[in-house]
Motif scaffolding. Structure first.
Motif, PDB file in Angstrom:
ATOM      1  N   LEU A 149       0.821  -1.208   0.000  1.00  0.00           N
ATOM      2  CA  LEU A 149       0.000   0.000   0.000  1.00  0.00           C
ATOM      3  C   LEU A 149       0.855   1.259   0.000  1.00  0.00           C
ATOM      4  CD1 LEU A 149      -2.887   1.101   0.096  1.00  0.00           C
ATOM      5  CD2 LEU A 149      -2.758   1.001   2.585  1.00  0.00           C
ATOM      6  N   LEU A 150       1.989   1.210   0.652  1.00  0.00           N
ATOM      7  CA  LEU A 150       2.868   2.394   0.696  1.00  0.00           C
ATOM      8  C   LEU A 150       3.435   2.743  -0.675  1.00  0.00           C
ATOM      9  CD1 LEU A 150       4.792   1.759   4.029  1.00  0.00           C
ATOM     10  CD2 LEU A 150       3.011   3.455   3.576  1.00  0.00           C
ATOM     11  N   GLN A 151       3.586   1.774  -1.550  1.00  0.00           N
ATOM     12  CA  GLN A 151       4.121   2.020  -2.894  1.00  0.00           C
ATOM     13  C   GLN A 151       3.021   2.351  -3.903  1.00  0.00           C
ATOM     14  OE1 GLN A 151       6.051  -1.699  -3.603  1.00  0.00           O
ATOM     15  NE2 GLN A 151       7.893  -1.165  -2.437  1.00  0.00           N
TER      16      GLN A 151
ATOM     17  N   ASN B 281      -0.286   4.287  -5.763  1.00  0.00           N
ATOM     18  CA  ASN B 281      -0.623   5.672  -6.067  1.00  0.00           C
ATOM     19  C   ASN B 281      -1.528   6.232  -4.966  1.00  0.00           C
ATOM     20  OD1 ASN B 281       0.827   5.552  -8.442  1.00  0.00           O
ATOM     21  ND2 ASN B 281      -0.979   5.033  -9.681  1.00  0.00           N
ATOM     22  N   ALA B 282      -1.674   7.551  -4.943  1.00  0.00           N
ATOM     23  CA  ALA B 282      -2.404   8.239  -3.869  1.00  0.00           C
ATOM     24  C   ALA B 282      -3.882   7.833  -3.806  1.00  0.00           C
ATOM     25  CB  ALA B 282      -2.265   9.748  -4.045  1.00  0.00           C
ATOM     26  N   GLN B 283      -4.530   7.691  -4.977  1.00  0.00           N
ATOM     27  CA  GLN B 283      -5.953   7.352  -4.953  1.00  0.00           C
ATOM     28  C   GLN B 283      -6.219   5.993  -4.304  1.00  0.00           C
ATOM     29  OE1 GLN B 283      -4.294   7.718  -7.912  1.00  0.00           O
ATOM     30  NE2 GLN B 283      -4.842   6.057  -9.301  1.00  0.00           N
ATOM     31  N   PHE B 284      -5.308   5.037  -4.472  1.00  0.00           N
ATOM     32  CA  PHE B 284      -5.475   3.724  -3.856  1.00  0.00           C
ATOM     33  C   PHE B 284      -5.264   3.818  -2.340  1.00  0.00           C
ATOM     34  CE2 PHE B 284      -4.099   2.649  -8.222  1.00  0.00           C
ATOM     35  CZ  PHE B 284      -5.261   2.017  -8.632  1.00  0.00           C
ATOM     36  N   GLN B 285      -4.309   4.612  -1.922  1.00  0.00           N
ATOM     37  CA  GLN B 285      -4.056   4.780  -0.485  1.00  0.00           C
ATOM     38  C   GLN B 285      -5.226   5.481   0.202  1.00  0.00           C
ATOM     39  OE1 GLN B 285      -0.287   6.511   0.527  1.00  0.00           O
ATOM     40  NE2 GLN B 285       0.865   5.152  -0.855  1.00  0.00           N
ATOM     41  N   ILE B 286      -5.732   6.536  -0.434  1.00  0.00           N
ATOM     42  CA  ILE B 286      -6.857   7.287   0.147  1.00  0.00           C
ATOM     43  C   ILE B 286      -8.081   6.389   0.273  1.00  0.00           C
ATOM     44  CG2 ILE B 286      -8.487   9.175  -0.286  1.00  0.00           C
ATOM     45  CD1 ILE B 286      -6.095  10.695  -1.543  1.00  0.00           C
ATOM     46  N   ALA B 287      -8.380   5.616  -0.772  1.00  0.00           N
ATOM     47  CA  ALA B 287      -9.544   4.732  -0.732  1.00  0.00           C
ATOM     48  C   ALA B 287      -9.392   3.668   0.358  1.00  0.00           C
ATOM     49  CB  ALA B 287      -9.743   4.072  -2.092  1.00  0.00           C
TER      50      ALA B 287
END
Length: 180
Positions: A146-148, A150-156
């Motif tokens: 998750l740390l690697q 993109n931002a949209q995947f982390q936010i979701a």
């Protein structure tokens, strides 16, 4: 090939495949296939032992215990007692429906949140969106962690984690006894 030859061949096959069980007199095998003489001759009829023969037991002296046969037949009945079934259906219809809110506090903020119809609808919508998002994340997120991603995947992912944790916490706080 003629039909009569096929019928006789199938009769031979069936009679050799079944194990002969004889009725009480020992004269007629039961459970074997025989030709039905009353019909056109092309149907196979299966002889079955009568209910009396299936459930009756004769004692070692040859006398028939019809009383024990009736008890045995009742104990092995394949049909359900009609009155007993009606009683069970009435009992189930009059039983109050299960509602988890019966275990909640009578008043309070957490009870209001957990029993709010809007909260329930939002929770179902988030569950549906999460199911769709799992597919999107599986297809488009190529990173291993998750740390690697993109931002949209982390936010979701953080949104789903926060929302489901809040839902769990609010329902848990609603209970009078926490081990219910």
């Amino acid at each position: 090939f003629t039909i009569s030859r096929l019928v006789s061949d199938s009769r031979t096959e069936i009679s050799t495949m079944t194990s002969p069980r004889f009725d009480r007199e020992g004269s007629t095998p039961t459970g074997s296939a025989t030709m039905d003489n009353e019909s056109s001759g092309s149907e196979l009829r299966r002889r079955r032992p009568s209910k009396e023969n299936m459930f009756s037991r004769s004692s070692s002296d040859g006398s028939d215990n019809s009383h024990s046969a009736n008890k045995n037949a009742q104990a092995h009945s394949i049909f359900v007692d009609c009155e007993e079934m009606k009683r069970k259906v009435r009992e189930n219809l009059t039983k109050p429906a299960y509602d988890v809110s019966n275990f909640y506090h009578k008043t309070g903020l957490w009870r209001q949140i957990a029993t709010n119809p809007g909260f329930e609808k939002v929770t179902l919508a988030v569950i549906g969106f999460n199911a769709i998002w799992i597919g999107v994340d599986t297809d488009w997120n190529k990173s291993d962690t998750l740390l690697q991603a993109n931002a949209q995947f982390q936010i979701a992912e953080h949104f789903f984690c926060f929302f489901f944790s809040f839902e769990w916490f609010s329902r848990w706080m609603s209970f009078r006894r926490k081990w219910d």
